[in-house]
Design a protein around this motif. Structure first.
Motif, PDB file in Angstrom:
ATOM      1  N   ALA A   1      18.075  13.210  -2.042  1.00  0.00           N
ATOM      2  CA  ALA A   1      17.875  14.202  -0.986  1.00  0.00           C
ATOM      3  C   ALA A   1      17.403  13.540   0.300  1.00  0.00           C
ATOM      4  O   ALA A   1      17.842  13.883   1.400  1.00  0.00           O
ATOM      5  CB  ALA A   1      16.876  15.255  -1.438  1.00  0.00           C
ATOM      6  N   MET A   2      16.495  12.569   0.168  1.00  0.00           N
ATOM      7  CA  MET A   2      16.026  11.842   1.337  1.00  0.00           C
ATOM      8  C   MET A   2      17.145  11.043   1.970  1.00  0.00           C
ATOM      9  O   MET A   2      17.258  10.969   3.194  1.00  0.00           O
ATOM     10  CB  MET A   2      14.878  10.913   0.945  1.00  0.00           C
TER      11      MET A   2
ATOM     12  N   GLY B   1      20.614  15.551  11.824  1.00  0.00           N
ATOM     13  CA  GLY B   1      19.302  15.867  11.273  1.00  0.00           C
ATOM     14  C   GLY B   1      18.181  15.226  12.056  1.00  0.00           C
ATOM     15  O   GLY B   1      18.310  14.922  13.246  1.00  0.00           O
ATOM     16  N   LYS B   2      17.055  14.989  11.361  1.00  0.00           N
ATOM     17  CA  LYS B   2      15.860  14.498  12.032  1.00  0.00           C
ATOM     18  C   LYS B   2      16.021  13.084  12.566  1.00  0.00           C
ATOM     19  O   LYS B   2      15.262  12.656  13.440  1.00  0.00           O
ATOM     20  CB  LYS B   2      14.671  14.573  11.087  1.00  0.00           C
TER      21      LYS B   2
ATOM     22  N   ALA C   1      20.306  11.726   1.911  1.00  0.00           N
ATOM     23  CA  ALA C   1      21.192  12.646   2.625  1.00  0.00           C
ATOM     24  C   ALA C   1      20.601  13.021   3.974  1.00  0.00           C
ATOM     25  O   ALA C   1      21.316  13.137   4.981  1.00  0.00           O
ATOM     26  CB  ALA C   1      21.430  13.898   1.782  1.00  0.00           C
ATOM     27  N   GLU C   2      19.276  13.198   4.038  1.00  0.00           N
ATOM     28  CA  GLU C   2      18.634  13.539   5.304  1.00  0.00           C
ATOM     29  C   GLU C   2      18.677  12.361   6.273  1.00  0.00           C
ATOM     30  O   GLU C   2      18.969  12.526   7.456  1.00  0.00           O
ATOM     31  CB  GLU C   2      17.187  13.964   5.048  1.00  0.00           C
ATOM     32  N   TRP C   3      18.383  11.153   5.766  1.00  0.00           N
ATOM     33  CA  TRP C   3      18.368   9.969   6.599  1.00  0.00           C
ATOM     34  C   TRP C   3      19.726   9.747   7.261  1.00  0.00           C
ATOM     35  O   TRP C   3      19.815   9.344   8.425  1.00  0.00           O
ATOM     36  CB  TRP C   3      18.007   8.751   5.745  1.00  0.00           C
TER      37      TRP C   3
ATOM     38  N   ASP D   1      22.086  12.035   7.836  1.00  0.00           N
ATOM     39  CA  ASP D   1      22.650  13.209   8.499  1.00  0.00           C
ATOM     40  C   ASP D   1      22.636  12.974  10.009  1.00  0.00           C
ATOM     41  O   ASP D   1      21.571  12.935  10.622  1.00  0.00           O
ATOM     42  CB  ASP D   1      21.823  14.452   8.154  1.00  0.00           C
TER      43      ASP D   1
ATOM     44  N   LYS E   1      18.716  12.065  14.145  1.00  0.00           N
ATOM     45  CA  LYS E   1      19.802  12.125  15.137  1.00  0.00           C
ATOM     46  C   LYS E   1      19.635  11.113  16.267  1.00  0.00           C
ATOM     47  O   LYS E   1      20.619  10.456  16.653  1.00  0.00           O
ATOM     48  CB  LYS E   1      19.917  13.540  15.700  1.00  0.00           C
TER      49      LYS E   1
END
Length: 248
Positions: free
Chosen positions: A18-19, A28-29, A21-23, A25, A31
């Motif tokens: 999950a982390m 996402g954060k 995928a966020e990293w 994205d 960007k």
């Protein structure tokens, strides 16, 4: 991934996925880092190609080069370097970054040697690399000269170090501290300490003291109107990058 599987359970792996995928994205954060990354890669790849006589139009132009990405984070630079054919070691002092990077590399079908370690530890082990990527790290260490000396020790003769950091002036305080951390909230408050920022001339001097020959420096400039980054020959006011060579 074998080592990760031995030390964390499936629930932890799910969290790392999950982390990851966020990293990775782009909206996402992280960007802002994704926005800067193509500009960083443009500079890095052109410097490596020039130093080692490689054709960037070739399928794997960095084949045969061993590359260290210090402060690799989630692997935003390590992965494209691996795709370009380099043998990549990604190192980070933050232990939680390593399984995140490992998971994403596995998901991407890439073989990257990620390690929770430091430049000093790698140098003590006698590791040697053709290229050291040292991006946005030197402003975070307690002893920049000792750190850069370790990076120099990690380079083979005629090896190349790419080092980026942030200038120290009123503009960088306004943009990198106030703007990035307090206004835009791109970074957690306290990520950077302005007094630890290094001017381009100071960094050149430190690089020389560490035993390397600085050969180039450019600015990374953010355009607030187009919301894009570009490379500048003259504007090193905030973010900037250098290239240095270990002479044989």
């Amino acid at each position: 991934m074998a080592e990760v599987n031995q030390t964390v359970d499936s629930g932890e792996i799910a969290k790392f996925e999950a982390m990851a995928a966020e990293w990775w994205d782009p909206n996402g954060k992280f960007k802002p880092l994704h926005m800067l990354n193509p500009t960083r890669l443009d500079y890095i790849t052109r410097q490596i190609a020039a130093e080692f006589g490689r054709d960037l139009k070739a399928p794997r132009p960095f084949e045969g080069l061993r590359l260290l990405d210090i402060g690799c984070g989630g692997g935003l630079l390590s992965e494209p370097m691996a795709r370009l054919g380099a043998t990549v070691v990604g190192a980070d002092a933050a232990p939680r970054n390593i399984p995140v990077a490992q998971v994403h590399a596995e998901q991407s079908g890439l073989s990257i040697d990620y390690r929770h370690t430091t430049a000093e530890a790698l140098a003590a082990d006698g590791e040697q690399f053709d290229v050291v990527l040292n991006m946005e790290v030197v402003e975070h260490v307690s002893d920049p000269l000792a750190y850069l000396t370790a990076c120099q020790q990690l380079l083979k003769p005629d090896g190349l170090m790419i080092c980026s950091t942030i200038n120290r002036n009123p503009k960088s305080f306004l943009m990198a501290i106030i703007g990035a951390e307090y206004v835009m909230r791109w970074l957690p408050k306290g990520t950077h300490e302005w007094q630890k920022f290094i001017t381009p001339d100071e960094l050149y001097d430190l690089i020389r003291q560490a035993g390397l020959d600085p050969v180039d420096r450019k600015g990374f400039v953010f355009n607030k109107l187009t919301w894009t980054w570009s490379i500048s020959d003259s504007d090193l006011g905030v973010n900037y990058v250098t290239a240095s060579v270990k002479r044989s």
